[in-house]
Design a protein around this motif. Structure first.
Motif, PDB file in Angstrom:
ATOM      1  N   UNK A   1     -13.505  13.162  16.126  1.00 21.51           N
ATOM      2  CA  UNK A   1     -12.721  13.011  17.360  1.00 21.51           C
ATOM      3  C   UNK A   1     -11.341  12.443  17.043  1.00 21.51           C
ATOM      4  N   UNK A   2     -11.322  11.374  16.246  1.00 23.48           N
ATOM      5  CA  UNK A   2     -10.045  10.720  15.956  1.00 23.48           C
ATOM      6  C   UNK A   2      -9.229  11.482  14.927  1.00 23.48           C
ATOM      7  N   UNK A   3      -9.851  12.362  14.179  1.00 24.25           N
ATOM      8  CA  UNK A   3      -9.074  13.207  13.272  1.00 24.25           C
ATOM      9  C   UNK A   3      -8.170  14.141  14.070  1.00 24.25           C
ATOM     10  N   UNK A   4      -8.683  14.635  15.195  1.00 26.72           N
ATOM     11  CA  UNK A   4      -7.842  15.433  16.091  1.00 26.72           C
ATOM     12  C   UNK A   4      -6.783  14.557  16.752  1.00 26.72           C
ATOM     13  N   UNK A   5      -7.139  13.338  17.084  1.00 26.68           N
ATOM     14  CA  UNK A   5      -6.170  12.432  17.697  1.00 26.68           C
ATOM     15  C   UNK A   5      -5.027  12.103  16.736  1.00 26.68           C
ATOM     16  N   UNK A   6      -5.336  11.944  15.452  1.00 30.62           N
ATOM     17  CA  UNK A   6      -4.344  11.566  14.447  1.00 30.62           C
ATOM     18  C   UNK A   6      -3.632  12.772  13.823  1.00 30.62           C
ATOM     19  N   UNK A   7      -4.007  13.969  14.221  1.00 29.75           N
ATOM     20  CA  UNK A   7      -3.486  15.167  13.551  1.00 29.75           C
ATOM     21  C   UNK A   7      -1.956  15.154  13.510  1.00 29.75           C
ATOM     22  N   UNK A   8      -1.413  15.618  12.374  1.00 31.13           N
ATOM     23  CA  UNK A   8       0.034  15.557  12.141  1.00 31.13           C
ATOM     24  C   UNK A   8       0.561  16.930  11.756  1.00 31.13           C
ATOM     25  N   UNK A   9       1.667  17.314  12.371  1.00 34.11           N
ATOM     26  CA  UNK A   9       2.410  18.514  11.996  1.00 34.11           C
ATOM     27  C   UNK A   9       3.841  18.106  11.666  1.00 34.11           C
ATOM     28  N   UNK A  10       4.478  18.905  10.872  1.00 34.97           N
ATOM     29  CA  UNK A  10       5.843  18.581  10.462  1.00 34.97           C
ATOM     30  C   UNK A  10       6.756  18.464  11.682  1.00 34.97           C
ATOM     31  N   UNK A  11       7.792  17.608  11.598  1.00 35.24           N
ATOM     32  CA  UNK A  11       8.732  17.475  12.721  1.00 35.24           C
ATOM     33  C   UNK A  11       9.327  18.835  13.099  1.00 35.24           C
ATOM     34  N   UNK A  12       9.377  19.112  14.382  1.00 34.20           N
ATOM     35  CA  UNK A  12       9.869  20.394  14.873  1.00 34.20           C
ATOM     36  C   UNK A  12       8.759  21.357  15.226  1.00 34.20           C
ATOM     37  N   UNK A  13       7.574  21.182  14.617  1.00 35.40           N
ATOM     38  CA  UNK A  13       6.424  22.021  14.944  1.00 35.40           C
ATOM     39  C   UNK A  13       5.656  21.428  16.111  1.00 35.40           C
ATOM     40  N   UNK A  14       4.936  22.259  16.874  1.00 31.63           N
ATOM     41  CA  UNK A  14       4.115  21.728  17.976  1.00 31.63           C
ATOM     42  C   UNK A  14       3.069  20.741  17.434  1.00 31.63           C
ATOM     43  N   UNK A  15       2.973  19.604  18.052  1.00 30.62           N
ATOM     44  CA  UNK A  15       2.051  18.561  17.612  1.00 30.62           C
ATOM     45  C   UNK A  15       0.715  18.729  18.331  1.00 30.62           C
ATOM     46  N   UNK A  16      -0.331  19.055  17.565  1.00 31.06           N
ATOM     47  CA  UNK A  16      -1.669  19.216  18.143  1.00 31.06           C
ATOM     48  C   UNK A  16      -2.417  17.898  18.246  1.00 31.06           C
ATOM     49  N   UNK A  17      -1.964  16.892  17.513  1.00 28.04           N
ATOM     50  CA  UNK A  17      -2.584  15.576  17.595  1.00 28.04           C
ATOM     51  C   UNK A  17      -2.110  14.830  18.829  1.00 28.04           C
ATOM     52  N   UNK A  18      -3.031  14.214  19.533  1.00 28.06           N
ATOM     53  CA  UNK A  18      -2.699  13.554  20.792  1.00 28.06           C
ATOM     54  C   UNK A  18      -1.659  12.458  20.603  1.00 28.06           C
TER      55      UNK A  18
ATOM     56  N   UNK B   1       0.627  11.959  18.240  1.00 34.44           N
ATOM     57  CA  UNK B   1       1.955  12.469  17.909  1.00 34.44           C
ATOM     58  C   UNK B   1       2.559  13.255  19.067  1.00 34.44           C
ATOM     59  N   UNK B   2       1.718  13.895  19.880  1.00 38.94           N
ATOM     60  CA  UNK B   2       2.230  14.578  21.070  1.00 38.94           C
ATOM     61  C   UNK B   2       2.824  13.567  22.042  1.00 38.94           C
ATOM     62  N   UNK B   3       2.172  12.423  22.186  1.00 39.42           N
ATOM     63  CA  UNK B   3       2.694  11.365  23.049  1.00 39.42           C
ATOM     64  C   UNK B   3       4.020  10.837  22.506  1.00 39.42           C
ATOM     65  N   UNK B   4       4.082  10.644  21.182  1.00 39.69           N
ATOM     66  CA  UNK B   4       5.341  10.189  20.581  1.00 39.69           C
ATOM     67  C   UNK B   4       6.458  11.205  20.836  1.00 39.69           C
ATOM     68  N   UNK B   5       6.110  12.491  20.785  1.00 34.85           N
ATOM     69  CA  UNK B   5       7.115  13.514  21.035  1.00 34.85           C
ATOM     70  C   UNK B   5       7.658  13.459  22.445  1.00 34.85           C
ATOM     71  N   UNK B   6       6.814  13.098  23.401  1.00 31.37           N
ATOM     72  CA  UNK B   6       7.256  12.981  24.782  1.00 31.37           C
ATOM     73  C   UNK B   6       8.367  11.941  24.903  1.00 31.37           C
ATOM     74  N   UNK B   7       8.267  10.886  24.097  1.00 35.17           N
ATOM     75  CA  UNK B   7       9.263   9.814  24.132  1.00 35.17           C
ATOM     76  C   UNK B   7      10.382  10.025  23.104  1.00 35.17           C
TER      77      UNK B   7
END
Length: 325
Positions: A152-169, A171-177
Motif C-alpha cells: 500500500x505504502x509503496x504506491x503512496x511513496x511512488x516516485x517519477x522524474x520531475x515533469x512526469x505524471x506522479x502516480x504516488x499519492x 508526490x502528487x500532493x507535493x505537485x499540487x503545491x
C-alpha cells in the motif's frame, strides 16, 4: 509437477502421526497415573502434561538456538572453529554496521511513537461520542499484514522524474503545491524515516486498543477527585492515569521493542535493504541468500542477545505480580 514421496510421508506424519501419538500419550499416561498413589499423582501429573510442550520447545526452539550459536563460531563449511571471526565481521563491516544503526533507529523511533501515539490517542478519544468510529479507523491497519501494508505504502511513496505524471499519492500532493517530487525510498534522508513511519502506521492501533482497555478500568471517581483537588488535565494524565496504566504501557512498549528488533517484512518489500535501509533481520537474510551461513548465524545470535534483556524484564515483572497476588 513431480511428486516428492519424502514430502508426502512427512506431511502424513505431521498431520496424522503426531496427533495420534499425543492422544495415545495422554490416554495411556493417565491410565498409568491413576494407578499410582494419590500423593504421587498430585506430584507427577503437572510434569506429565508439561512434558510434550517441553519436548516440542526443545526440538523446535532450544536445539536450533544452540545449533545456531555453534555455527556462529564455525567456518562457512562447518569444518573448523574460527572463534569470534564472524562476530568481528558483523561489528566491523560497513554494511552490517549500517544495519545495526538502522535497527537502533527502529528501536528508538518505532517503539517511542507507537506507544506514545497509542497512549495519546487512547486518552484523547476516551469517552467521546465518536470514540468507537475513530478507534475502528485507527485500528484498521493492525489486521493488515506487514507485506500488504508495505505494498500500500509503496504506491503512496511512488516516485517519477520531475515533469512526469506522479502516480504516488505523496508526490502528487507535493505537485499540487508546486514542489518537486521526492524519492522517498531512495533518498537517504527520507527512506529510513518512511519505512519506520509505515511500521508505526501498522502498530499505533494495537497500542491504542490495549492502553484504552486499561484506561477504561480507571475509576472515574478517582479522576473527579483529582479535579476537585485542583489538578488540571495534564497533571491528571501525568500523575494519575500514566501511573495506574504503567504496567500496561510497559507490556505494549516491550512488544513494540521486540517488533522493532525483528523488523523484516516492511524493509524487504519496500527497499530490500537497498539505499542504506538494511536492518539486522534483512542482513541475516541476505547472508543466508549468499550462502554465508556462519555469518548469518552470528547475526541471528546478536539479534537474540538484544532481545534477551526484554525477556528477563518481563519474566521478573510477571514473577513480581504473582508474588503480589
Amino acid at each position: 509437477m513431480a511428486i516428492n514421496l519424502d514430502q508426502i510421508i512427512t506431511a502424513i506424519v505431521a498431520i496424522v502421526g503426531v496427533p495420534v501419538v499425543l492422544l495415545g500419550y495422554v490416554i495411556l499416561g493417565e491410565r498409568i497415573i491413576e494407578r499410582l498413589p494419590e500423593r504421587v499423582q498430585t506430584w507427577f501429573r503437572p510434569y506429565f502434561w508439561a512434558l510434550p510442550a517441553i519436548g516440542f520447545a526443545t526440538i523446535f526452539m532450544i536445539y536450533p538456538l544452540l545449533r545456531t550459536v555453534v555455527i556462529s563460531f564455525r567456518n562457512n563449511a562447518d569444518t573448523t572453529w574460527v572463534g569470534f571471526d564472524n562476530y568481528a565481521y558483523f561489528f566491523t563491516f560497513p554494511s552490517t554496521l549500517i544495519s545495526l544503526r538502522n535497527s537502533v533507529l527502529w528501536l528508538v523511533f518505532y517503539s517511542t511513537f507507537s506507544v506514545g501515539l497509542g497512549l495519546i490517542i487512547a486518552i484523547l478519544l476516551d469517552r467521546v461520542r465518536y470514540e468507537s468510529i475513530a478507534k475502528i479507523a485507527i485500528f484498521l491497519p493492525v489486521p493488515i499484514s506487514a507485506v500488504a501494508a508495505s505494498i500500500i505504502w509503496k504506491f503512496m511513496f511512488d516516485y517519477q522524474s520531475p515533469g512526469d505524471p506522479q502516480t504516488g499519492t505523496l508526490n502528487a500532493v507535493l505537485g499540487v503545491f508546486g514542489k518537486d517530487p521526492v524519492a522517498w525510498l531512495v533518498n537517504s534522508t527520507t527512506n529510513n524515516a518512511a519505512l519506520i513511519f509505515v511500521g508505526i502506521w501498522t502498530a499505533v492501533g494495537f497500542g491504542m486498543v490495549i492502553i484504552s482497555a486499561s484506561l477504561k478500568a480507571i475509576s472515574s471517581e478517582v479522576l473527579e477527585a483529582a479535579r476537585i483537588d485542583g489538578a488540571n488535565e495534564f497533571q491528571i494524565v501525568r500523575l494519575e492515569v500514566t501511573q495506574v496504566m504503567w504496567p500496561t504501557i510497559t507490556v505494549v512498549g516491550t512488544t513494540m521493542i521486540i517488533n522493532a528488533l525483528k523488523t523484516f517484512d516492511i524493509v524487504y518489500v519496500l527497499t530490500n535493504g537497498a539505499y542504506d535501509t538494511d536492518v539486522i533481520a534483512t542482513q541475516m537474510f541476505s547472508q543466508l541468500s549468499s550462502a554465508h551461513y556462519s555469518r548469518a548465524a552470528a547475526v541471528g545470535v546478536v539479534l537474540f542477545i538484544a532481545i534477551v534483556p526484554l525477556l528477563i524484564v518481563n519474566i521478573r515483572r510477571f514473577q513480581a505480580q504473582e508474588e503480589l497476588r
